[in-house]
Design a protein around this motif. Structure first.
Motif, short mmCIF file in Angstrom:
data_model
loop_
_atom_site.label_atom_id
_atom_site.label_comp_id
_atom_site.label_asym_id
_atom_site.label_seq_id
_atom_site.Cartn_x
_atom_site.Cartn_y
_atom_site.Cartn_z
N LEU A 173 -3.10 -63.43 11.39
CA LEU A 173 -3.39 -62.05 10.98
C LEU A 173 -2.51 -61.65 9.79
CD1 LEU A 173 -3.67 -60.32 14.48
CD2 LEU A 173 -5.52 -61.11 13.01
N PRO A 174 -2.97 -60.75 8.92
CA PRO A 174 -2.16 -60.30 7.78
C PRO A 174 -0.98 -59.44 8.26
CG PRO A 174 -4.24 -59.12 7.84
CD PRO A 174 -4.34 -60.18 8.87
N ARG A 175 0.18 -59.68 7.67
CA ARG A 175 1.40 -59.00 8.11
C ARG A 175 1.36 -57.50 7.87
NH1 ARG A 175 6.95 -61.88 6.80
NH2 ARG A 175 5.88 -63.41 8.09
N LYS A 176 0.76 -57.10 6.71
CA LYS A 176 0.72 -55.67 6.38
C LYS A 176 -0.10 -54.90 7.41
CE LYS A 176 1.64 -55.61 1.45
NZ LYS A 176 1.13 -55.24 0.13
N GLU A 177 -1.20 -55.52 7.85
CA GLU A 177 -2.05 -54.85 8.84
C GLU A 177 -1.32 -54.73 10.18
OE1 GLU A 177 -4.82 -53.49 8.02
OE2 GLU A 177 -4.69 -54.30 5.97
N ILE A 178 -0.59 -55.77 10.50
CA ILE A 178 0.21 -55.75 11.75
C ILE A 178 1.24 -54.64 11.68
CG2 ILE A 178 1.90 -57.05 13.11
CD1 ILE A 178 -0.77 -58.19 13.56
N GLU A 179 1.90 -54.55 10.51
CA GLU A 179 2.95 -53.52 10.34
C GLU A 179 2.35 -52.13 10.49
OE1 GLU A 179 4.76 -53.56 6.54
OE2 GLU A 179 6.37 -52.18 7.12
N ALA A 180 1.14 -51.95 9.91
CA ALA A 180 0.50 -50.64 9.96
C ALA A 180 0.17 -50.23 11.39
CB ALA A 180 -0.77 -50.65 9.11
N ARG A 181 -0.14 -51.22 12.25
CA ARG A 181 -0.58 -50.87 13.60
C ARG A 181 0.54 -50.96 14.65
NH1 ARG A 181 -4.48 -52.56 10.56
NH2 ARG A 181 -6.62 -51.82 10.87
N LEU A 182 1.43 -51.92 14.49
CA LEU A 182 2.45 -52.13 15.54
C LEU A 182 3.86 -51.77 15.08
CD1 LEU A 182 1.22 -55.56 16.97
CD2 LEU A 182 0.76 -53.27 17.82
N GLY A 183 4.03 -51.46 13.83
CA GLY A 183 5.34 -51.03 13.35
C GLY A 183 6.32 -52.18 13.21
N ARG A 184 7.60 -51.82 13.39
CA ARG A 184 8.68 -52.81 13.15
C ARG A 184 8.60 -53.99 14.12
NH1 ARG A 184 13.29 -53.65 10.70
NH2 ARG A 184 15.03 -54.60 11.81
N GLU A 185 8.29 -53.70 15.39
CA GLU A 185 8.21 -54.78 16.37
C GLU A 185 7.11 -55.77 15.99
OE1 GLU A 185 7.57 -53.52 20.37
OE2 GLU A 185 7.57 -55.57 21.13
N GLY A 186 6.03 -55.23 15.43
CA GLY A 186 4.93 -56.10 15.02
C GLY A 186 5.38 -57.07 13.93
N ILE A 187 6.16 -56.56 12.98
CA ILE A 187 6.66 -57.43 11.89
C ILE A 187 7.53 -58.55 12.48
CG2 ILE A 187 8.12 -57.54 9.85
CD1 ILE A 187 7.19 -54.80 9.12
N LEU A 188 8.42 -58.14 13.38
CA LEU A 188 9.32 -59.15 13.96
C LEU A 188 8.53 -60.23 14.70
CD1 LEU A 188 12.19 -56.86 15.35
CD2 LEU A 188 12.26 -58.35 13.34
N LEU A 189 7.52 -59.80 15.45
CA LEU A 189 6.71 -60.78 16.19
C LEU A 189 5.95 -61.69 15.22
CD1 LEU A 189 5.25 -58.51 19.04
CD2 LEU A 189 7.05 -60.23 19.22
N HIS A 190 5.44 -61.09 14.14
CA HIS A 190 4.68 -61.88 13.18
C HIS A 190 5.57 -62.88 12.46
CE1 HIS A 190 2.11 -62.79 9.67
NE2 HIS A 190 1.13 -62.61 10.56
N ARG A 191 6.79 -62.44 12.16
CA ARG A 191 7.74 -63.37 11.51
C ARG A 191 8.06 -64.55 12.43
NH1 ARG A 191 11.09 -61.95 7.34
NH2 ARG A 191 12.86 -62.90 8.38
N LEU A 192 8.26 -64.22 13.70
CA LEU A 192 8.53 -65.32 14.66
C LEU A 192 7.33 -66.25 14.77
CD1 LEU A 192 10.42 -63.83 17.74
CD2 LEU A 192 11.21 -65.55 16.13
N ALA A 193 6.15 -65.65 14.79
CA ALA A 193 4.94 -66.48 14.90
C ALA A 193 4.78 -67.40 13.69
CB ALA A 193 3.72 -65.58 15.04
N CYS A 194 5.31 -66.94 12.54
CA CYS A 194 5.28 -67.78 11.34
C CYS A 194 6.52 -68.66 11.20
CB CYS A 194 5.14 -66.88 10.10
SG CYS A 194 3.61 -65.95 10.06
N ALA A 195 7.28 -68.76 12.30
CA ALA A 195 8.50 -69.59 12.34
C ALA A 195 9.54 -69.10 11.34
CB ALA A 195 8.18 -71.06 12.12
N GLU A 196 9.61 -67.80 11.17
CA GLU A 196 10.65 -67.23 10.30
C GLU A 196 11.66 -66.53 11.21
OE1 GLU A 196 8.78 -64.68 7.50
OE2 GLU A 196 7.28 -66.16 6.94
N ASP A 197 12.80 -67.15 11.38
CA ASP A 197 13.84 -66.61 12.28
C ASP A 197 15.19 -66.77 11.59
OD1 ASP A 197 15.42 -65.77 14.33
OD2 ASP A 197 15.12 -67.53 15.60
#
Lengths: 503, 203
Positions: A173-197
């Motif tokens: 899923l696109p990160r910007k759309e995730i951010e718009a719907r889930l906020g900061r937690e969504g970004i963190l989850l998306h980063r983890l899903a993309c192996a960015e830690d």
């Protein structure tokens, strides 16, 4: 993401069964034996180890994890391991390994094979050690369930409504759309899903005290079952010490009694050791000497760790008893003959020939080597130190704490000098002695012998400035059977005393 | 000359074990170098003998070599001052004062088991009634002799009469100024050495 960084997550598999604190502490000790950068997460019962750079010592990450697992499982702790570029990713991989083993019935059979894998190091670890395959971490994460990202309940509900089942679904899923719907937690989850830690590892200082606690279901009143429990605790503590390359210098045993009182015993070891049998012997002997007066409901053992003393042997000196075994031996001697009845004899700075001191064996030599402030005075050979002075009184030895100085200077020794055996006849002999008119011979009823020759007197006067003054006339008496005794006449009390047998 | 030396060595020294100096030159010469290492040596002597002095000299010689020694003193008769006067390094001496013969045997067993002691002396000299040597079973000395052999410690037993039986590798009988081999594995009995002792000073 720091591509070069490699973090291993050690996750205790069954914390409730093993004892969460103990298992976590044990894994932490093992991890400290491999890397100085270790973070302990008590909440999740896991330990993060920075294994970056360990490839210089091991051929591959697989070997690193295999070595860690080998040590941990030798201690009876079952754990999962995951390796990733960050803490959260490593934790997901470790959790994912657990999922693989517990998911279905096929998972159970896999668990059995997994156990077999653990017991045979030659088998491949690729099934269990997530994150070691050649494919990228992102691809490996993609197949894992999305709940391993540990979203909050609200976010998890939304993700479920979106129809996302795996981490890969979220990563696409696109990160910007995730951010718009889930906020900061969504970004963190998306980063983890993309192996960015890039969460930093916060190293936890290595503990200097090692602790094991066991609570009993029923109170123990006997020492034998307690020793059985202590053996297991000390085995685990010894293994933890070994992982860190340390040894116990002090042992503290805290027994919680049935009436909620605490029975504490602290043992200072003669030399740091990590031999569980030695420690158990010392604790058991101490508890025999100082038993608790109620049933025991819990026991805690704390070991104060120190680096083990390197055994520096002299080139020209014979090897003495090992410090561990000597400490155990002295403790056992204490149980057999009593603490006050063994040690190294020392001469006391006194004019009385019978004065001596008994100091702990081996301590004098250690103090010589360690404590520069307690060096001998070169002129008088004295050392200021309070010692347990045992006054020589064979009829009944009395021990008293005294500040009397121990004489440590060289005693003028004569080659082939005879030794004196002190006799038990320290009582007054005035009533059993009679001086014959014609000779100097004295008949001593106590020895049933007649004195053939009497040499003396040799007068010894001392402490005339104090109330304990003494004045004696010493004689060496040769008896008819050839034996020689040393006796003296106390001039003050006008009594005769047999000092000893020259033997 | 070498053959002569070999012949002399064959006649004097038991094989398989080293020797530790007794601290007395005459006795060393008699025993071919000293007490056998890792063996039980019985030093027997009555009141008119120098048994204790022989043992203390052996302990002193061991401490001079830098070894650690132990003196199990059942009669509680050890005099530190005269022992120090005889050359014993007290800081290297573990002095145990058990109150019963049974405790003395147990303490000796412990000390021998610890290992690392050059010489361990067990003093059982005393009154017959008080000592009650019959109480000591022969298996005790077998166990102690084995422990001494394992630890390679010379184990001296000082007594007024024979107590160790056949487990003693060497039995010395002490007189006032002489020491004789009474029984030995490797020496012919009856050989005697004269030892000259000085009386301890009153200090």
């Amino acid at each position: 993401m720091n591509a070069a960084r490699r973090i291993a997550c050690l996750l205790g598999e069954s914390p409730a069964a093993q004892g969460a604190t103990s298992a976590c502490a044990l894994m932490s000790d093992v991890a400290h034996g491999f890397s100085p950068r270790v973070e302990v997460c008590e909440v999740d019962s896991c330990v993060f180890v920075d294994i970056t750079g360990l490839q210089r010592l091991f051929e591959s990450e697989e070997q690193i994890v295999r070595a860690i697992r080998h040590v941990v499982e030798k201690m009876g702790i079952v754990m999962r391991v995951g390796v990733g570029g960050g803490k959260a990713i490593a934790h997901i991989f470790a959790e994912g390994e657990k999922r693989n083993h517990r998911g279905t019935e096929s998972g159970r059979s896999e668990e059995r094979s997994d156990f077999e894998n653990r017991t045979s190091p030659q088998t491949s670890l690729s099934l269990r050690l997530c994150g070691f395959s050649l494919s990228s971490e992102k691809e490996r994460l993609a197949g894992l369930p999305i709940r391993l990202l540990r979203p909050s309940d609200d976010v998890a509900k939304v993700l479920c409504q979106w129809g996302l089942r795996t981490i890969g679904d979220l990563a696409r899923l696109p990160r910007k759309e995730i951010e718009a719907r889930l906020g900061r937690e969504g970004i963190l989850l998306h980063r983890l899903a993309c192996a960015e830690d890039d969460a930093p590892l916060v190293p936890t200082p290595a503990p200097e005290t090692f602790r094991e606690v066991v609570d009993f279901d029923f109170g123990l009143s006997n020492l034998e079952p307690l020793a059985f429990v202590m053996r297991g605790m000390l085995d685990r503590l010894a293994e933890r010490l070994e992982c860190r390359g340390l040894a116990a210098s002090d042992v503290r045993v805290v027994l919680t009694l049935a009436d909620r009182r605490r029975h504490e015993r602290t043992l200072s070891l003669a030399a740091p050791t990590r031999d569980a049998k030695t420690l158990l012997d010392l604790i058991r002997l101490d508890l025999v000497e100082h038993p608790p007066d109620a049933e025991i409901e819990a026991i805690a053992i704390d070991l104060i760790a120190r680096p083990p003393r390197p055994a520096q042997l002299g080139l020209f000196e014979p090897k003495g008893p090992s410090p561990d075994r000597l400490a155990t031996t002295l403790a056992r001697l204490s149980a057999i003959v009593g603490r006050e009845r063994f040690g190294a004899p020392a001469l006391v700075d006194s004019h009385r020939p019978e004065a001596f001191a008994l100091v702990p064996f081996g301590e004098e030599r250690r103090n010589h080597a360690r404590d520069p402030s307690s060096r001998l005075c070169q002129t008088c050979g004295h050392r200021d130190k309070s010692v347990l002075v045992s006054r020589q009184c064979r009829a009944g030895t009395e021990l008293q704490r005294s500040d009397e100085k121990i004489y440590l200077g060289n005693v003028s020794s004569l080659p082939n000098s005879l030794s004196l055996r002190l006799c038990g006849f320290s009582s007054s002999l005035s009533s059993v002695l009679r001086r014959e008119r014609t000779t100097q011979a004295i008949a001593i009823d106590a020895l049933r012998a007649r004195i053939a020759d009497l040499r003396g007197p040799f007068r010894l006067v001392g402490e005339w400035w104090a109330a304990t003054s003494f004045a004696r006339d010493y004689y060496d008496a040769t008896l008819c059977d050839g034996s020689v005794i040393r006796l003296y006449r106390d001039i003050v009390a006008n009594t005769w005393v047999i000092d000893g047998l020259i033997h | 000359m070498v053959a002569e030396l070999r012949e002399r060595l064959r006649g004097t020294a038991p094989r398989g074990h080293g020797h530790l100096s007794t601290g007395l030159a005459a006795l060393d010469e008699l025993l071919g170098g000293g007490f056998p290492e890792g063996r039980l040596v019985e030093v027997v002597g009555g009141q008119a003998s120098c048994a204790t002095s022989v043992a203390v000299q052996a302990l002193a010689a061991a401490t001079r070599r830098g070894e650690v020694v132990a003196y199990i003193d059942w009669p509680d008769a050890f005099d530190p001052r005269s022992a120090a006067g005889a050359g014993l390094d007290l800081a290297r001496t573990l002095w145990v004062r058990p109150q019963t013969v049974k405790d003395a045997i147990a303490a000796t067993d412990l000390v021998l088991g610890a290992g690392g002691f050059g010489v361990v002396a067990l003093d059982l000299f005393g009154e017959k009634k008080k000592c009650n040597h019959d109480y000591i079973s022969s298996s005790s000395f077998l166990r102690l002799a084995r422990a001494a052999e394992r630890a390679k410690t010379t184990f001296l037993v000082i007594a007024a009469e024979h107590v160790a039986g056949t487990f003693a590798a060497l039995t010395l009988t002490c007189g006032r100024a002489c020491v004789a081999i009474e029984r030995s594995k490797g020496f012919s009995p009856g050989r005697t050495a004269r030892v000259d002792f000085r009386s301890p000073r009153i200090q």
